[in-house]
Design a protein around this motif. Structure first.
Motif, PDB file in Angstrom:
ATOM      1  N   PRO A  76      43.720  44.766  41.911  1.00  0.00           N
ATOM      2  CA  PRO A  76      45.045  44.149  42.005  1.00  0.00           C
ATOM      3  C   PRO A  76      46.089  44.675  41.030  1.00  0.00           C
ATOM      4  N   THR A 101      46.579  39.848  43.456  1.00  0.00           N
ATOM      5  CA  THR A 101      46.350  38.447  43.153  1.00  0.00           C
ATOM      6  C   THR A 101      47.566  37.906  42.414  1.00  0.00           C
ATOM      7  N   GLU A 155      41.814  32.929  48.995  1.00  0.00           N
ATOM      8  CA  GLU A 155      41.638  32.600  47.585  1.00  0.00           C
ATOM      9  C   GLU A 155      40.485  33.424  47.013  1.00  0.00           C
ATOM     10  N   THR A 156      40.648  33.880  45.790  1.00  0.00           N
ATOM     11  CA  THR A 156      39.584  34.591  45.098  1.00  0.00           C
ATOM     12  C   THR A 156      38.854  33.634  44.159  1.00  0.00           C
ATOM     13  N   THR A 176      41.394  41.916  38.572  1.00  0.00           N
ATOM     14  CA  THR A 176      41.628  40.496  38.319  1.00  0.00           C
ATOM     15  C   THR A 176      40.478  39.895  37.519  1.00  0.00           C
ATOM     16  N   TRP A 210      44.983  32.840  44.382  1.00  0.00           N
ATOM     17  CA  TRP A 210      45.384  33.343  45.696  1.00  0.00           C
ATOM     18  C   TRP A 210      45.676  34.845  45.688  1.00  0.00           C
ATOM     19  N   ASN A 211      45.386  35.484  46.820  1.00  0.00           N
ATOM     20  CA  ASN A 211      45.661  36.906  47.036  1.00  0.00           C
ATOM     21  C   ASN A 211      46.701  37.084  48.130  1.00  0.00           C
TER      22      ASN A 211
END
Length: 328
Positions: free
Chosen positions: A74, A92, A123-124, A156, A256-257
């Motif tokens: 990211p 992200t 979501e991560t 991230t 969130w991504n």
């Protein structure tokens, strides 16, 4: 009767020509690039699978050559898109906020203002995996000096997870690498724990649990609260159905991504790419099942990046409101 039929045929033909002209006008490709790349992450992680699959899908849909590119994740994707070295990327919200505020670890002081949001991904979750034989069943079980793999440098996971674990009182030896490589190192006993931040199911974890016995470690309620107070994350539950190893949902936190595009990309190109993605969720689900949340209702989770005008046009045409201040 013959004259009436001729007039009808003429009207139909004229309508078809007008429709074709309208479509052509909406998809004028004169300023489109000949090809595109999508910044993903290391092989073995969800970003690589999702990003490469999406790139292939868009290339087919729009008849433009394109593909996914292995990157550091990211944070690097934000820089690649900002500089025009990648047309699209995945990122992200945490690293995105740092980038637009000039606080990216890759370019301190540089406010990345050529990065626009396209669509929500998923979501991560931040999750931890150890071998069952290690005896590590909770975060508090992680021994001092444990060798922990945090994914690619500046990802991230590598940006946030070490600080989270330090906040929770864990002392560790930090290691970096691609998820597949770290999975192999865990299985070979070269590291003790992997701290993942990736969409679920994580391919490297799914492969590990087929080959050996693992523990997927959840946060306690107290640990979740401590992390929520100190980092830009939300509560999350990893469904038990995600992995064979889990017998019940596992408590975690998430971020969130969003897919991103260069703000200077042609509006029609980004419009068509957004349209194809938002109108074909079944196709996206075939890329990766985390795309279940790749739906327009989730644009509300971006409060950081401006939306590309092409993406914003599709959302507004389809009844989704975006604050004018969040459109480039």
């Amino acid at each position: 009767m013959r004259n009436m039929m001729s007039k009808s045929a003429l009207l139909l033909a004229s309508g078809a020509l007008l429709a074709a002209g309208s479509v052509h006008a909406q998809t004028d490709r004169s300023d489109w690039p000949d090809n595109f790349t999508v910044g993903t992450a290391s092989q073995g992680g969800t970003y690589f699978v999702y990003g490469s699959g999406w790139a292939n899908f868009i290339a087919d849909e729009l008849n433009v050559s394109g593909g996914g590119e292995v990157t550091g994740g990211p944070t690097q994707n934000l820089a690649l898109v900002h500089e025009g070295n990648a047309a699209f990327g995945l990122t992200t919200m945490g690293p995105a906020a740092d980038a637009v505020n000039g606080e990216s670890p890759l370019a301190p002081g540089l406010k990345m203002d050529n990065v626009c949001a396209m669509f929500p991904m998923y979501e991560t979750p931040f999750s931890i995996t150890a071998l069952e034989g290690s005896g590590i069943e909770s975060i508090s079980d992680i021994p001092d000096g444990a060798r922990i793999g945090f994914g690619p440098s500046a990802s991230t996971s590598d940006t946030y997870f070490p600080a989270m674990l330090e906040t929770l009182g864990v002392n560790f030896d930090r290691r970096n690498g691609g998820w597949s490589d770290l999975g192999g190192q865990l299985q070979d006993g070269l590291i003790d724990v992997i701290a993942f931040a990736a969409g679920i199911p994580i391919p490297a974890v799914s492969q590990l649990e087929v080959q050996t016995d693992v523990n997927i470690i959840e946060f306690t309620e107290e640990e979740v609260q401590t992390v929520l107070e100190n980092f830009p994350v939300a509560e999350f539950m990893i469904p038990a159905s995600t992995y064979q190893t889990l017998e019940e949902d596992a408590r975690a936190v998430s971020m969130w991504n969003f897919a991103i595009a260069g703000c200077d990309l042609p509006e029609d190109l980004v419009y068509e790419a957004t349209k194809a993605t938002m109108e074909n969720n079944d196709r996206m689900m075939s890329v990766h099942r985390s795309a279940a949340t790749t739906i327009p209702e989730n644009i509300k989770h971006n409060t950081v990046l401006p939306f590309h005008p092409g993406a914003a046009r599709w959302y507004e045409e389809n009844g989704y409101e975006i604050d004018e201040a969040l459109i480039k």
